[in-house]
Design an enzyme around this catalytic site. Structure first.
Site, PDB file in Angstrom:
ATOM      1  N   ARG A 260     -30.131 -21.388  15.894  1.00  0.00           N
ATOM      2  CA  ARG A 260     -29.099 -22.438  16.009  1.00  0.00           C
ATOM      3  C   ARG A 260     -29.669 -23.827  15.766  1.00  0.00           C
ATOM      4  O   ARG A 260     -28.965 -24.740  15.330  1.00  0.00           O
ATOM      5  CB  ARG A 260     -28.501 -22.356  17.418  1.00  0.00           C
ATOM      6  CG  ARG A 260     -27.254 -23.181  17.617  1.00  0.00           C
ATOM      7  CD  ARG A 260     -26.720 -23.034  19.024  1.00  0.00           C
ATOM      8  NE  ARG A 260     -27.634 -23.546  20.014  1.00  0.00           N
ATOM      9  CZ  ARG A 260     -27.950 -22.937  21.157  1.00  0.00           C
ATOM     10  NH1 ARG A 260     -27.422 -21.771  21.458  1.00  0.00           N
ATOM     11  NH2 ARG A 260     -28.799 -23.480  21.998  1.00  0.00           N
TER      12      ARG A 260
ATOM     13  N   TYR B  66      -7.308 -38.957   6.464  1.00  0.00           N
ATOM     14  CA  TYR B  66      -6.958 -37.539   6.274  1.00  0.00           C
ATOM     15  C   TYR B  66      -6.198 -37.060   7.523  1.00  0.00           C
ATOM     16  O   TYR B  66      -6.638 -37.316   8.659  1.00  0.00           O
ATOM     17  CB  TYR B  66      -8.274 -36.785   6.072  1.00  0.00           C
ATOM     18  CG  TYR B  66      -8.206 -35.288   6.089  1.00  0.00           C
ATOM     19  CD1 TYR B  66      -7.461 -34.589   5.152  1.00  0.00           C
ATOM     20  CD2 TYR B  66      -8.930 -34.561   7.036  1.00  0.00           C
ATOM     21  CE1 TYR B  66      -7.430 -33.203   5.165  1.00  0.00           C
ATOM     22  CE2 TYR B  66      -8.910 -33.175   7.045  1.00  0.00           C
ATOM     23  CZ  TYR B  66      -8.149 -32.501   6.107  1.00  0.00           C
ATOM     24  OH  TYR B  66      -8.119 -31.140   6.121  1.00  0.00           O
TER      25      TYR B  66
ATOM     26  N   ASP C  16     -15.447 -41.612   6.097  1.00  0.00           N
ATOM     27  CA  ASP C  16     -15.288 -40.351   5.367  1.00  0.00           C
ATOM     28  C   ASP C  16     -15.508 -40.663   3.885  1.00  0.00           C
ATOM     29  O   ASP C  16     -14.712 -41.370   3.265  1.00  0.00           O
ATOM     30  CB  ASP C  16     -13.878 -39.795   5.620  1.00  0.00           C
ATOM     31  CG  ASP C  16     -13.661 -38.431   4.956  1.00  0.00           C
ATOM     32  OD1 ASP C  16     -14.320 -38.143   3.946  1.00  0.00           O
ATOM     33  OD2 ASP C  16     -12.804 -37.671   5.453  1.00  0.00           O
TER      34      ASP C  16
ATOM     35  N   LYS D  97     -15.738 -29.623  -0.339  1.00  0.00           N
ATOM     36  CA  LYS D  97     -15.179 -30.104  -1.611  1.00  0.00           C
ATOM     37  C   LYS D  97     -16.252 -30.047  -2.701  1.00  0.00           C
ATOM     38  O   LYS D  97     -16.575 -28.989  -3.182  1.00  0.00           O
ATOM     39  CB  LYS D  97     -14.606 -31.513  -1.447  1.00  0.00           C
ATOM     40  CG  LYS D  97     -13.805 -31.734  -0.179  1.00  0.00           C
ATOM     41  CD  LYS D  97     -12.552 -30.903  -0.102  1.00  0.00           C
ATOM     42  CE  LYS D  97     -11.803 -31.187   1.184  1.00  0.00           C
ATOM     43  NZ  LYS D  97     -11.098 -30.062   1.735  1.00  0.00           N
TER      44      LYS D  97
HETATM   45  C1  PLP Z   1     -10.852 -36.644   2.796  1.00  0.00           C
HETATM   46  C2  PLP Z   1     -11.072 -35.364   3.527  1.00  0.00           C
HETATM   47  N1  PLP Z   1     -11.912 -35.362   4.561  1.00  0.00           N
HETATM   48  C3  PLP Z   1     -12.151 -34.233   5.273  1.00  0.00           C
HETATM   49  C4  PLP Z   1     -11.530 -33.055   4.956  1.00  0.00           C
HETATM   50  C5  PLP Z   1     -11.769 -31.846   5.822  1.00  0.00           C
HETATM   51  O1  PLP Z   1     -12.603 -30.941   5.222  1.00  0.00           O
HETATM   52  P1  PLP Z   1     -12.542 -29.392   5.625  1.00  0.00           P
HETATM   53  O2  PLP Z   1     -11.358 -28.826   4.939  1.00  0.00           O
HETATM   54  O3  PLP Z   1     -13.848 -28.863   5.142  1.00  0.00           O
HETATM   55  O4  PLP Z   1     -12.433 -29.316   7.117  1.00  0.00           O
HETATM   56  C6  PLP Z   1     -10.660 -33.003   3.874  1.00  0.00           C
HETATM   57  C7  PLP Z   1      -9.994 -31.728   3.508  1.00  0.00           C
HETATM   58  O5  PLP Z   1      -9.082 -31.677   2.724  1.00  0.00           O
HETATM   59  C8  PLP Z   1     -10.417 -34.188   3.142  1.00  0.00           C
HETATM   60  O6  PLP Z   1      -9.557 -34.211   2.116  1.00  0.00           O
END
Ligand code: PLP
Length: 400
Positions: A62, A117, A189, A214
């Site tokens: 871990r 998001y 982000d 992504k």
């Molecule tokens: C801008 C953004 N941040 C974070 C995330 C979250 O990522 P995850 O789907 O891996 O939890 C997304 C998912 O669509 C996103 O578009």
């Protein structure tokens, strides 16, 4: 100065090289190009004394393996010299929650961009509030005036630039300066740009988040998140992840590493194809406006040009008013564009969206229905032909 595996001083490298070489040390895995995938929990110690003294490079599955270390080091190098630590999390949303939990405590106030998001908002509204943290959403275009929204207990400002549906560009340097002037931290982000096109820590951000799901993964086959910390936040990020017991399965880490090696090449193609399709869409009579920061028509274009070295394949359009059924007919007629929420994979996507129901600090009224596109690695000509047939279906449905 850091040294390479042959004890020569490491030379500064460009990002296209860093994604290939970062975190890789073939000499320590028998010359094979890639690190092994360590499926591991227990680590055996040579002696009882070593065990009691925790004398081992790796102590427990871990807590990290050579596989997780390879991805952490590769992302750290890509984030630039300000990056002091990278944590891997099992999804982008887990990276967002880990970053926030690493720095907030009960009684704090946090400022979150209204363009965040959606699930970021849900985490703040449902979990952080339960822990005694108060939330204020702010206009993503507030810039340096974010300082005026800060309260004596404001612990952090949270940015997402551009917003991943609505594409407002934020003045990251001005906002982080305003936060720091009042003793607060800045979190961002950075999934849209990745550190290849924007390095948040170089612009004053204290914790930079990526949904590795992504572009790092790049093939729509893995859930992954990363948080990159500067010196101010590295210890609390490390402790929070360690004491919470969060870790990522070795195969998913490996998929992240594998994706990272081609990230620069894929992203350049997403950038060029995305721009080509966006320019084509901008000329279409059905389109009211494009929400793509790399287009000169975008209100945040100057900021994009000042700060970013590229754009990924994700952007939105606002269509001229048509019944929602015509928008659905458009999307349903597309053959190369899948209808799905995640993005950053090799394939093109398109979804309808409306930010109005979730906004609380700003009004979302763009003048028509929204469609978000992810432009994948297919030939641009084929994508445009597909969109043409979509627009034919839209026109037929609008007439019906
Ligand atoms: C801008 C953004 N941040 C974070 C995330 C979250 O990522 P995850 O789907 O891996 O939890 C997304 C998912 O669509 C996103 O578009």
């Amino acid at each position: 100065m850091k040294e390479d595996s042959k004890n020569r001083p490491a030379k500064p490298r460009r990002p296209h090289t860093q994604v290939v070489t970062g975190g890789r040390d073939p000499a320590s895995y028998h010359g094979f190009v890639n690190p092994p995938v360590y499926h591991a929990s227990t680590v055996l110690y040579p002696s009882a004394e070593d065990y009691v003294a925790h004398r081992a490079q790796y102590q427990y599955g871990r807590r990290g393996t050579p596989t997780t270390e390879a991805l952490e080091l590769a992302v750290q190098e890509l984030e630039g010299p300000q990056c002091a630590h990278v944590a891997l999390l099992p999804s982008g949303l887990a990276a967002i929650s880990a970053a926030l939990l690493a720095v907030v405590q009960s009684g704090d106030h946090v400022l979150i961009t209204d363009s965040a998001y959606g699930p970021t908002r849900s985490f703040c509204d449902r979990i952080l509030t339960r822990l005694g943290v108060s939330i204020t959403y702010y206009d993503p275009l507030v810039g340096h005036a974010i300082g005026e929204l800060m309260q004596p207990n404001t612990r952090l400002i949270y940015l997402e630039s551009p917003g991943s549906l609505s594409f407002e560009m934020q003045d990251v340097a001005a906002m982080t300066a305003a936060a720091h002037a009042r003793g607060a931290l800045a979190l961002m982000d950075n999934t849209w740009a990745t550190p290849l096109y924007f390095r948040p820590l170089e612009h004053g951000v204290d914790l930079a988040i990526q949904a590795g799901t992504k572009y790092i993964g790049g093939h729509s086959d893995v859930m992954l998140g990363t948080v990159s910390a500067n010196n101010a936040t590295a210890a609390s990020l490390r402790d929070t992840v360690r004491y919470s017991g969060w870790c990522v399965g070795p195969d998913d880490v490996y998929l992240g590493l594998r994706g990272l090696r081609t990230l620069a090449t894929r992203l350049d193609r997403h950038f060029q194809s995305g721009l080509a399709v966006a320019r084509w869409l901008e000329q279409r009579p059905e389109v009211l406006r494009l929400l793509h920061p790399a287009l000169p028509s975008h209100p945040g274009h100057a900021l994009w040009k000042r700060d970013f070295t590229g754009a990924c394949g994700l952007f939105s359009v606002v269509l001229k008013p048509v019944p929602q059924q015509a928008v659905y007919a458009f999307l349903d007629a597309l053959e190369l564009f899948g209808i799905g929420a995640s993005w950053g994979g090799y394939e093109s996507l398109a979804i309808p969206f409306d930010c109005a129901p979730v906004r609380t600090a700003t009004r979302w009224a763009p003048g028509g229905p929204g469609v978000r596109f992810h432009i994948g690695l297919e030939a641009v000509e084929d994508l445009i032909a597909d969109l043409e047939q979509g627009f034919a279906a839209l026109a037929a449905a609008a007439r019906a």
